[in-house]
Design an enzyme around this catalytic site. Structure first.
Site, PDB file in Angstrom:
ATOM      1  N   LYS A  96      -1.011  22.154  37.165  1.00 19.01           N
ATOM      2  CA  LYS A  96      -0.003  21.201  36.656  1.00 19.01           C
ATOM      3  C   LYS A  96      -0.342  19.763  36.274  1.00 19.01           C
ATOM      4  O   LYS A  96      -0.328  18.823  37.402  1.00 19.01           O
ATOM      5  CB  LYS A  96       1.588  20.939  36.815  1.00 19.01           C
ATOM      6  CG  LYS A  96       2.764  20.880  36.456  1.00 19.01           C
ATOM      7  CD  LYS A  96       4.266  21.276  37.201  1.00 19.01           C
ATOM      8  CE  LYS A  96       4.937  20.655  36.314  1.00 19.01           C
ATOM      9  NZ  LYS A  96       6.307  21.014  36.580  1.00 19.01           N
ATOM     10  N   ASP A 149      16.963  26.231  39.058  1.00 16.99           N
ATOM     11  CA  ASP A 149      16.884  26.277  37.586  1.00 16.99           C
ATOM     12  C   ASP A 149      15.957  28.011  38.261  1.00 16.99           C
ATOM     13  O   ASP A 149      15.187  28.112  37.162  1.00 16.99           O
ATOM     14  CB  ASP A 149      15.395  25.816  36.665  1.00 16.99           C
ATOM     15  CG  ASP A 149      15.116  26.040  36.033  1.00 16.99           C
ATOM     16  OD1 ASP A 149      16.517  26.916  35.420  1.00 16.99           O
ATOM     17  OD2 ASP A 149      14.055  25.579  35.232  1.00 16.99           O
ATOM     18  N   ALA A 204       0.849  28.162  31.237  1.00 17.88           N
ATOM     19  CA  ALA A 204       2.300  27.372  30.152  1.00 17.88           C
ATOM     20  C   ALA A 204       2.094  26.259  29.847  1.00 17.88           C
ATOM     21  O   ALA A 204       1.376  25.414  30.326  1.00 17.88           O
ATOM     22  CB  ALA A 204       3.798  27.643  31.160  1.00 17.88           C
ATOM     23  N   SER A 205       3.198  25.715  28.769  1.00 15.72           N
ATOM     24  CA  SER A 205       2.911  24.478  28.251  1.00 15.72           C
ATOM     25  C   SER A 205       4.453  24.486  28.152  1.00 15.72           C
ATOM     26  O   SER A 205       5.273  24.903  27.575  1.00 15.72           O
ATOM     27  CB  SER A 205       2.035  24.063  27.488  1.00 15.72           C
ATOM     28  OG  SER A 205       2.421  23.224  26.201  1.00 15.72           O
ATOM     29  N   ALA A 206       4.972  22.721  28.656  1.00 15.13           N
ATOM     30  CA  ALA A 206       6.266  22.012  28.103  1.00 15.13           C
ATOM     31  C   ALA A 206       6.647  20.909  27.208  1.00 15.13           C
ATOM     32  O   ALA A 206       4.968  20.938  27.250  1.00 15.13           O
ATOM     33  CB  ALA A 206       7.418  22.211  29.915  1.00 15.13           C
ATOM     34  N   ILE A 254       7.045  18.064  28.847  1.00 16.49           N
ATOM     35  CA  ILE A 254       6.108  16.761  29.403  1.00 16.49           C
ATOM     36  C   ILE A 254       4.871  17.593  30.165  1.00 16.49           C
ATOM     37  O   ILE A 254       3.617  16.714  30.567  1.00 16.49           O
ATOM     38  CB  ILE A 254       6.887  16.324  30.921  1.00 16.49           C
ATOM     39  CG1 ILE A 254       7.368  17.398  31.572  1.00 16.49           C
ATOM     40  CG2 ILE A 254       8.283  15.333  29.678  1.00 16.49           C
ATOM     41  CD1 ILE A 254       8.315  17.260  32.854  1.00 16.49           C
ATOM     42  N   GLN A 313       1.879  20.906  31.301  1.00 14.47           N
ATOM     43  CA  GLN A 313       1.197  22.044  30.642  1.00 14.47           C
ATOM     44  C   GLN A 313       0.244  22.630  32.563  1.00 14.47           C
ATOM     45  O   GLN A 313      -0.263  21.739  32.745  1.00 14.47           O
ATOM     46  CB  GLN A 313       0.675  22.255  29.783  1.00 14.47           C
ATOM     47  CG  GLN A 313      -1.105  21.476  29.562  1.00 14.47           C
ATOM     48  CD  GLN A 313      -1.346  21.629  28.130  1.00 14.47           C
ATOM     49  OE1 GLN A 313      -0.878  20.975  27.278  1.00 14.47           O
ATOM     50  NE2 GLN A 313      -2.552  22.019  27.952  1.00 14.47           N
ATOM     51  N   VAL A 314       0.000  24.055  32.117  1.00 10.70           N
ATOM     52  CA  VAL A 314      -0.305  24.559  33.652  1.00 10.70           C
ATOM     53  C   VAL A 314      -1.292  25.184  33.504  1.00 10.70           C
ATOM     54  O   VAL A 314      -1.250  26.194  32.099  1.00 10.70           O
ATOM     55  CB  VAL A 314       0.668  25.111  34.584  1.00 10.70           C
ATOM     56  CG1 VAL A 314       0.203  26.191  35.737  1.00 10.70           C
ATOM     57  CG2 VAL A 314       2.076  24.714  34.335  1.00 10.70           C
TER      58      VAL A 314
END
Length: 536
Positions: free
Chosen positions: A223, A361, A201-203, A205, A207-208
């Site tokens: 992370k 969340d 995953a990439s957000a 701030i 990425q994993v």
């Protein structure tokens, strides 16, 4: 009637430039005795206004040294990176401004005139969101904060900034490797046997990446904070803070709106998210809660590998499962999806009281049905903390939802919100009833797909749930809008709690459509206070 005569040219006690003989003769009119109180009131109001101005000026002068000190200290902590961010900001404004001008030119000849969106320019929800996206990680996170805080921001902005939750482009793996070497302080291959270069995953701030620990063979996820994010955050947040301080200084009315307090809240929240030591603490706190309550066989959160974690790197146990919205896959893992949902609800509701913070969340990507039958809670970057006052009102609010008592619901919201005026609770209750009846009308699309295996001629049917988060946010915004019309302002944790409840409402529609989440005796919506005492 009072007459006010203005002699232009009189300034600082000087006479006008006309000779005395040329001055206009102003003959005072007879003022009736009964109107003298009006004259006195005019002078009294003038005197009060003058006193108020003098008081405000004095307050500003007293606060000026503190403002200057704040600006100097904040500027020093920002350093040269501030100039770089300023240049990037100008470039972003020019880019979005060009888009706006192009859109204006397209509608210039329209008979209906410019739409409101275009009239507001770069301050409109659409163009401001585009500007935030161009400005990068800090402003994307700020956009996410706006989208998650309908009690603080106008609904149009809350809706538009939902787009800030979309995934961000991944950083090249070579840059991730550089950060890992710096943070681990040793060669990567001495710690990890394998790291998948393609991110899970990439957000905005971080990425994993999936990995395996050398020696033990344990599967983990790493992370990693994206390069340069900390510097960008510090520069941007400092700029926003200085701007808020100056605005409050120039306009004292903004201090009553707690502008600087809101900015500080945003600043604290965002800096917590980029400190993975704090996220590790949040995860461990939740795991301790599960252990203390004897819930480890029902639910879990990833184990944190502290020896391989730092402020910029978080190494956690890799959990395998499926999102709580994938009905077909859930059925292949457990016999009763409804039981899984009840477990998730009880664990989450229990954490509201018995844990230092609650998971704020619980969208489908962070709430899984695991292969071993347990419920997995992932990603503790966003957590909430409940004040005693908010929780006491929230208990009554949830009980009121369960028994559909709109008047008690209204009273609970009145107790929770800050207001400076009396509220008509009965009228408020009627408005709330209309809103909560609309929950049943929300569209939840159950997607059913069938596939035939040509080799076995067998047919597989899969079901999943799709729902528009915009509808969920619109519903909550209705509650906020109606509440604000009665002068109520809610704390941010109320918004976080309500959003999680709406997520669970969606899961209920898919996994247990005949269950009432607030009335079902198997669900402990209101946790026993003894639970907290046991944990402590």
């Amino acid at each position: 009637m009072a007459v006010v005569t203005v002699l232009r040219g009189v300034s600082h006690g000087r006479l006008p430039l006309l000779p005395h003989s040329q001055l206009p003769i102003v003959r005072p009119r007879n003022i009736a005795y009964r109107n003298r109180p009006n004259v006195l009131r005019v002078f009294a109001r003038y005197s009060q206004a003058q006193d108020l101005f003098t008081s405000r000026l004095q307050d500003r002068l007293e606060n000026l040294p503190k403002l200057v000190e704040d600006i100097v200290q904040t500027s020093l902590s920002t350093g040269p990176r501030g100039a770089l961010r300023l240049a990037q900001g100008v470039q972003a404004v020019v880019g979005v401004g060009s888009e706006w001008l192009q859109d204006v030119s397209k509608t210039a000849n329209s008979s209906t005139g410019l739409p409101t969106q275009l009239q507001l320019g770069l301050l409109s929800p659409l163009y401001l969101r585009k500007l935030f996206e161009r400005m990068g990680a800090t402003y994307i996170k700020l956009g996410q904060f706006i989208a998650s805080a309908p009690t603080l921001f106008p609904p149009e902005y809350v809706q538009e900034f939902q787009y800030c939750f979309d995934s961000a482009p991944a950083v090249p793996y070579e840059q991730i490797q550089t950060i890992l070497r710096e943070e681990l302080g040793r060669p990567i291959d001495t710690v990890f046997e394998y790291i998948d270069p393609t991110p899970v995953a990439s957000a905005s701030i971080a990425q994993v990446h999936g990995a395996r620990i050398r020696g033990t063979g344990e599967d983990v996820v790493i992370k990693v904070l994206k390069p340069g994010i900390e510097d960008i955050l510090v520069a941007d947040l400092n700029f926003i803070y200085i701007a808020a301080r100056i605005l409050e200084f120039l306009s004292p009315d903004l201090s009553r709106a707690s502008l600087v307090a809101i900015v500080k809240d945003i600043r604290e929240s965002m800096l917590e998210e980029v400190d993975f030591n704090k996220e590790a603490t949040n995860v461990e706190s939740f795991r301790s809660y599960l252990a203390a309550m004897g819930l480890t066989r029902q639910a879990t959160a990833p184990k944190v590998y502290r020896q391989y974690s730092t402020k910029r790197v978080l190494t956690m146990e890799r959990l395998y499962g499926v999102p709580l919205t994938d009905l077909d896959s859930i059925k292949s893992l457990v016999s009763s999806p409804e039981t899984s949902l009840i477990t998730a609800l009880n664990v989450w509701f229990g954490s509201l009281l018995a844990c230092e913070s609650f998971h704020a969340d619980v969208h489908a990507g962070n709430l899984w049905q695991l292969r071993d039958g347990r419920i997995g809670f992932l990603d503790f970057g966003i957590v909430g903390r409940i004040s005693p006052k908010t929780w006491a009102a929230m208990e009554v609010f949830l009980q009121s939802i369960a028994i559909e008592d709109n008047e008690s619901m209204a009273s609970a919201l009145i107790d929770m919100g800050a207001t400076g005026k009396d509220v008509d609770s009965k009228a408020f209750a009627r408005d709330l009833e209309k809103i909560f009846l609309s929950i049943q009308d929300l569209d939840t699309e159950i997607i059913v797909a069938a596939a035939r295996d040509t080799s076995t001629n067998a047919t597989t049917v899969a079901a999943n749930v799709a729902f528009d988060e915009r509808q969920m946010n619109a519903l909550f915004l209705d509650v906020v809008r109606v509440s604000e019309s009665y002068g109520l302002k809610f704390p941010r944790e109320f918004a976080l709690l309500m959003k999680q409840l709406l997520y669970f409402d969606r899961y209920t529609r898919l996994l247990a459509p005949n269950m009432n989440m607030y009335r079902d005796q198997r669900i402990n919506v209101i946790s026993n206070q003894r639970q907290k005492n046991i944990y402590q």
